[in-house]
Design an enzyme around this catalytic site. Structure first.
Site, PDB file in Angstrom:
ATOM      1  N   LYS A 179     101.785  49.052  14.205  1.00  0.00           N
ATOM      2  CA  LYS A 179     100.466  48.916  13.581  1.00  0.00           C
ATOM      3  C   LYS A 179      99.379  49.326  14.558  1.00  0.00           C
ATOM      4  O   LYS A 179      99.521  49.204  15.773  1.00  0.00           O
ATOM      5  CB  LYS A 179     100.234  47.464  13.135  1.00  0.00           C
ATOM      6  CG  LYS A 179     101.214  46.979  12.074  1.00  0.00           C
ATOM      7  CD  LYS A 179     100.971  47.667  10.742  1.00  0.00           C
ATOM      8  CE  LYS A 179     101.937  47.195   9.677  1.00  0.00           C
ATOM      9  NZ  LYS A 179     103.322  47.646   9.913  1.00  0.00           N
ATOM     10  N   ASP A 180      98.245  49.787  14.000  1.00  0.00           N
ATOM     11  CA  ASP A 180      97.133  50.288  14.796  1.00  0.00           C
ATOM     12  C   ASP A 180      96.610  49.237  15.765  1.00  0.00           C
ATOM     13  O   ASP A 180      96.579  48.042  15.465  1.00  0.00           O
ATOM     14  CB  ASP A 180      95.986  50.720  13.877  1.00  0.00           C
ATOM     15  CG  ASP A 180      96.363  51.897  13.006  1.00  0.00           C
ATOM     16  OD1 ASP A 180      95.929  53.011  13.299  1.00  0.00           O
ATOM     17  OD2 ASP A 180      97.101  51.689  12.017  1.00  0.00           O
ATOM     18  N   LYS A 181      96.154  49.719  16.912  1.00  0.00           N
ATOM     19  CA  LYS A 181      95.515  48.847  17.902  1.00  0.00           C
ATOM     20  C   LYS A 181      94.081  48.556  17.521  1.00  0.00           C
ATOM     21  O   LYS A 181      93.631  47.407  17.576  1.00  0.00           O
ATOM     22  CB  LYS A 181      95.579  49.495  19.284  1.00  0.00           C
ATOM     23  CG  LYS A 181      94.878  48.688  20.378  1.00  0.00           C
ATOM     24  CD  LYS A 181      95.004  49.371  21.730  1.00  0.00           C
ATOM     25  CE  LYS A 181      94.309  48.560  22.824  1.00  0.00           C
ATOM     26  NZ  LYS A 181      94.456  49.214  24.149  1.00  0.00           N
TER      27      LYS A 181
END
Length: 342
Positions: free
Chosen positions: A75-77
């Protein structure tokens, strides 16, 4: 590489990801922890953390090996995301975590099995496009088109690394250059190269207007399945594709497997011919050819408008995509992104 849009290109400008709350991702699971077992499943909300960094922190905090920690997807940071992790704790009590800034425990339960990659079936997104500039009517018309027809199933730019570095280095390696020094880089580079080749074939199908139509010789994939069948063997294939029951596919090159034929094969070979040395490198590495759907359905699409404190319009979108799909490919058909620091 500039990728052609299927619906005519963006119809408005806006800022995306000005703050993490503007991009939210939530895993949609088809497996739920049963309440008993050696594995502790943790539903965690994270902001400003990479998935792998969270896994490392969990392992250290629980006093277990990194391989004892599982998760379903990356998942995106720079977003607010909620995803499940698992810890293998045979004969051990649940750890008393002291959660750092950016991590919040939403739920926890025991389960008999480790959480493996690809366990979740979809991701739900909430995206806010701020500092909006454009005509609302045009945006809503485009959203209706996306809801009805979907979008091309391109891999997003994040697949290729910062500045497309993984793609560049992977292409050089497979063409006879320096191999990755770290084993962990091998998969990233191979994935970047194959994703780029897929995007190129899909871009040609978009240009020809057949990204969501059957070509003679196509290999088709049922919605929600990884299986394949030949379009020529189904007399009803055209209708089934039109109704989004099945989708055309394009190759993720490697050691040849089930191949397209006829005009579909001709198109693919024409696009991939300049990359023969790279594809030979993929074969040397033992990567098996696969297929990916060329069309991405956008499920449960909803939108609303509101005004920011400065009086500027904000468009909020919510939709669900299957695993492996990129929200950025949806937004590219709608919004031309502005620099959030401008």
């Amino acid at each position: 590489m500039s990728l052609p849009c299927a619906h005519g290109g963006p119809v408005a400008e806006a800022t995306l990801k000005a703050i993490p709350a503007d991009f939210q991702v939530f895993e949609v699971m088809h497996v739920q922890p049963e309440g008993d077992g050696e594995h502790l499943w943790l539903h965690i909300e994270k902001t400003g953390w990479n998935t792998e960094d969270v896994a490392m922190w969990l392992a250290k905090s629980a006093g277990v090996h990194r391989l004892s920690v599982g998760y379903s997807g990356l998942k995106d940071k720079h977003a607010i995301t909620r995803q499940w992790f698992s810890l293998h704790l045979p004969g051990k009590a649940d750890p008393a975590f002291s959660w750092p800034e950016g991590l919040r425990l939403c739920d926890s339960a025991r389960h008999r099995r480790k959480l493996n990659r690809g366990t979740h079936r979809a991701n739900a997104f909430v995206i806010r496009a701020t500092r909006f500039s454009g005509e609302r009517a045009a945006v809503e018309q485009r959203l209706q088109a996306i809801m009805a027809a979907g979008v091309p199933n391109y891999f997003g730019e994040q697949r290729f690394g910062r500045g497309a570095g993984n793609l560049v280095r992977g292409s050089e390696w497979l063409s006879g250059g320096e191999a990755p020094r770290k084993k962990s880089l091998r998969g990233l580079w191979l994935s970047a190269v194959r994703s780029d080749l897929f995007n190129r074939v899909l871009a040609e199908r978009v240009t020809r207007g057949v990204w969501n139509q059957v070509l003679e010789g196509d290999l088709l994939q049922p919605e929600g399945s990884r299986g394949l069948f030949r379009a020529d063997e189904d007399s009803d294939a055209g209708r089934r594709v039109a109704e989004a029951e099945v989708h055309p596919t394009a190759p993720l090159p490697g050691v040849p497997g089930m191949a397209s034929s006829g005009p579909c094969r001709d198109l693919e070979q024409q696009v991939l011919a300049p990359f023969e040395s790279v594809i030979e490198g993929l074969c040397r590495e033992g990567v098996e050819e696969a297929r990916r759907a060329t069309r991405l359905p956008v499920r449960d699409l909803q939108w609303s408008w509101r005004q920011e404190r400065e009086g500027e319009d904000c468009l909020e979108l919510a939709f669900v995509l299957p695993t492996g799909a990129f929200a950025t490919t949806v937004m590219a058909e709608l919004i031309r992104s502005q620099d959030p620091t401008a």
